[in-house]
Write an enzyme that holds these catalytic residues in place. Sequence first.
Site, PDB file in Angstrom:
ATOM      1  N   ARG A 186       0.767  -1.083   0.077  1.00  0.00           N
ATOM      2  CA  ARG A 186       0.151  -0.104   0.083  1.00  0.00           C
ATOM      3  C   ARG A 186       0.935   1.329   0.132  1.00  0.00           C
ATOM      4  NH1 ARG A 186      -3.896  -0.810   5.021  1.00  0.00           N
ATOM      5  NH2 ARG A 186      -1.817  -1.831   5.748  1.00  0.00           N
ATOM      6  N   ASN A 205      -6.591  -2.780   1.853  1.00  0.00           N
ATOM      7  CA  ASN A 205      -6.471  -4.060   1.893  1.00  0.00           C
ATOM      8  C   ASN A 205      -7.892  -4.669   2.174  1.00  0.00           C
ATOM      9  OD1 ASN A 205      -3.720  -4.660   1.846  1.00  0.00           O
ATOM     10  ND2 ASN A 205      -3.202  -4.492   4.064  1.00  0.00           N
TER      11      ASN A 205
END
Length: 767
Positions: free
Chosen positions: A18, A36
């Site tokens: 990320r 996520n």
Amino acid sequence: MVARRIRVRGLVQGVGFRPHVWRLARALDIAGSVANDGEGVVIHAWGDAATLDGFQNRLRDGAPPLARIDSVQAWPHDGPAPCGFTIAVSATGTVRTGVVPDAATCPACRAELFDPADRRQGYAFGNCTHCGPRLSIVRAIPYDRANTAMAAFPMCPDCAAEYANPADRRFHAQPTACPACGPRLWLEPAPDAGTDPLDAAVALLRAGGIVAIKGIGGFHLACDATNTKAVVELRRRKARDAKPFALMARSVDEVGRYCQLDDTASTLLLSPAAPIVLLPRRPDGPPLPDGLAPDQDHLGFMLPYTPLHHLLLARLDGPLVMTSGNRSDEPQVITNDEARDRLAGLADAWLMHDRAILNRLDDSVVAIPSGAPVILRRARGYAPAPLPLPPGFDGLPPTLAMGGELKATFCLVREGQAILSQHIGDLENAAALDDYRALLRLYRDLFDFTPAVIAVDAHPDYLSTTLGAALAQECGARLVPVGHHHAHMAACLVDGGIGLAEGGEGALGVILDGLGLGTDGTLWGGEILRGGYRGVVRAAHIAPVALPGGAAAMREPWRNLVAQLRHAFGPTWRDQAAPVLDRLPVPASVGVLERMMETGTNAPPCSSAGRLFDAVAAALGIHAARIGHEAQAAMALEALARPHVVAACPYPVALAPGDPLVVGWRPMWQALLADLQAGEPPGLIAARFHLTVADALVSAALRLGAGPGTLVPLSGGVPQNHIILAEIQARLKTAGCRPIAHRQVPANDGGLALGQAVLAALMASAG
């Protein structure tokens, strides 16, 4: 400006993916968010079409070292553009993402460990998104701190700031910690006040003591690998007579003092998986105790893979034995209380910490038989990374394969991927069976997996088979028994990347192992199977020989020698066997064995390649009476043979025509016994035997029509023998065939579940 919803699947959680997306989006002035969820990573992005195209193409570029991107998909998205780009809170949902394997300490964390100016200097539990515990501490998906063993350690302000900063390599590193807020280390019995527990443990090791050390996936028992008395004492306490010990050295250079290294070996040792690597000993290296690896010409070395290991080895002048913390044949202990109880009497002290190990992970073992790595035990560092299936296996029903009885693993297959569990052990051991059940529950929960098909070995008495049958009834899945050796063959084809279209039929699988139930109800173990994924027939096999005493014959090689000689020469076998009669440890029992074979009482016929190796080892006086672990005699025989292979030539064999073709060993035994009578060196005889096996099996394959382009998968425990694998491959390549060897999954029963899963899923799909 347009908007897209981008889905990234693969190993993309807990690895810093990320922040990678965040940095890339900010560099391209893209608005949106990344998060996520149960399927991997989801990105909502706003920008002009060309910029978003470039963004998608660059997601793979510069991805974190532990990430693996399997797919990137995009769809149009609605909604107003937000200001800037953010990292959003994880979402729940159907679990389709993978859990990243535990990873060895990265260079950046290792540098901090020895930097006096760093706040984590000397701290045994430092990590970041590029390294540290993963599967060993996770209990659920999404992979967030609350779902790990680190939930017990609230972050201090400094760690929380790093954790929240997308520009920091510890952004959302779930196990992140420091001396102010993380796990702590101690030694039992407690050292003198003010003494560092690591210093006290090192003093014990230097004095010849044995220390139980809590690692990532379980405890190790450690001692000074250069101290003969300590090594002998460790063997005595563990009741482990001969199985090789694993070693840990501080650096590649130190490993190179004792073993021969090349670039492949060095890369493996330094990889995030940090496996035990089997390496040939240096003849000019410093002396080490023979008890480290009796009868072996290889040593198993690994490097430190946790900060604790690095701190420990930095205080020592040589390698340590780092063997599993358990009593003989039991699983590695993982809790502090277990260690105090089960390792009492084995360890002199316990170096422990308070971070829980939720999931047991043994050290992985890798060999390099022909210049390419081959995984012999797949565990820490590799499991549970999904294995992409070759072309043609999309759309299969979700399938769970239960594996075999020994070296047990299980396998989940879904959406073109296989998830093979870590090595669990032999299910005949009650603790290993409990571990198997617990891990099966964990994997089903982690991957939100409900099987439509459950694959089991065709042997009805395997514990994995009975467990699979009960589970199929419980969840309404279809139960599919799969032939043992067909599963080996399929696992090798999958491991070799052979797709369904190419490997559906027409291959000749050479499958050599101890034994497994054949389709005719007899015990097989030396087979050539014709076919592929869609089905096989037994095209050739080793001549079946009695297994006198059943399971006893797998522990006592001399029984197999008697059976082989009697099969080769009939009732008058003693007349031929004069050179080896004095090597039968229980001569009075030979008559009993003969009567068992005459009447068929507890002496089932078996075409086992493994038992043939035991018989030849016994003929040469190698562990004839009893072996302490599976393949001990065969491993010693291989080491004895290795220096003589170049100068040796094979013995003759008999290929009996028919359907199936039968490989007989009478001519070999005649020549081998003559060599013994003539006083030929045992190593030369061992080498000639190895070449005989390779030559006979390849000759049989060629007799069956193998030729240019024929796929020949090589599987089962015996092809883990470096000589056998290399010699068979060389002969097949000379004939234009395409030998396929295992690489990512073990050739032994540790890879069996992969083949079971693929075959059962195909059978279920076909109706």
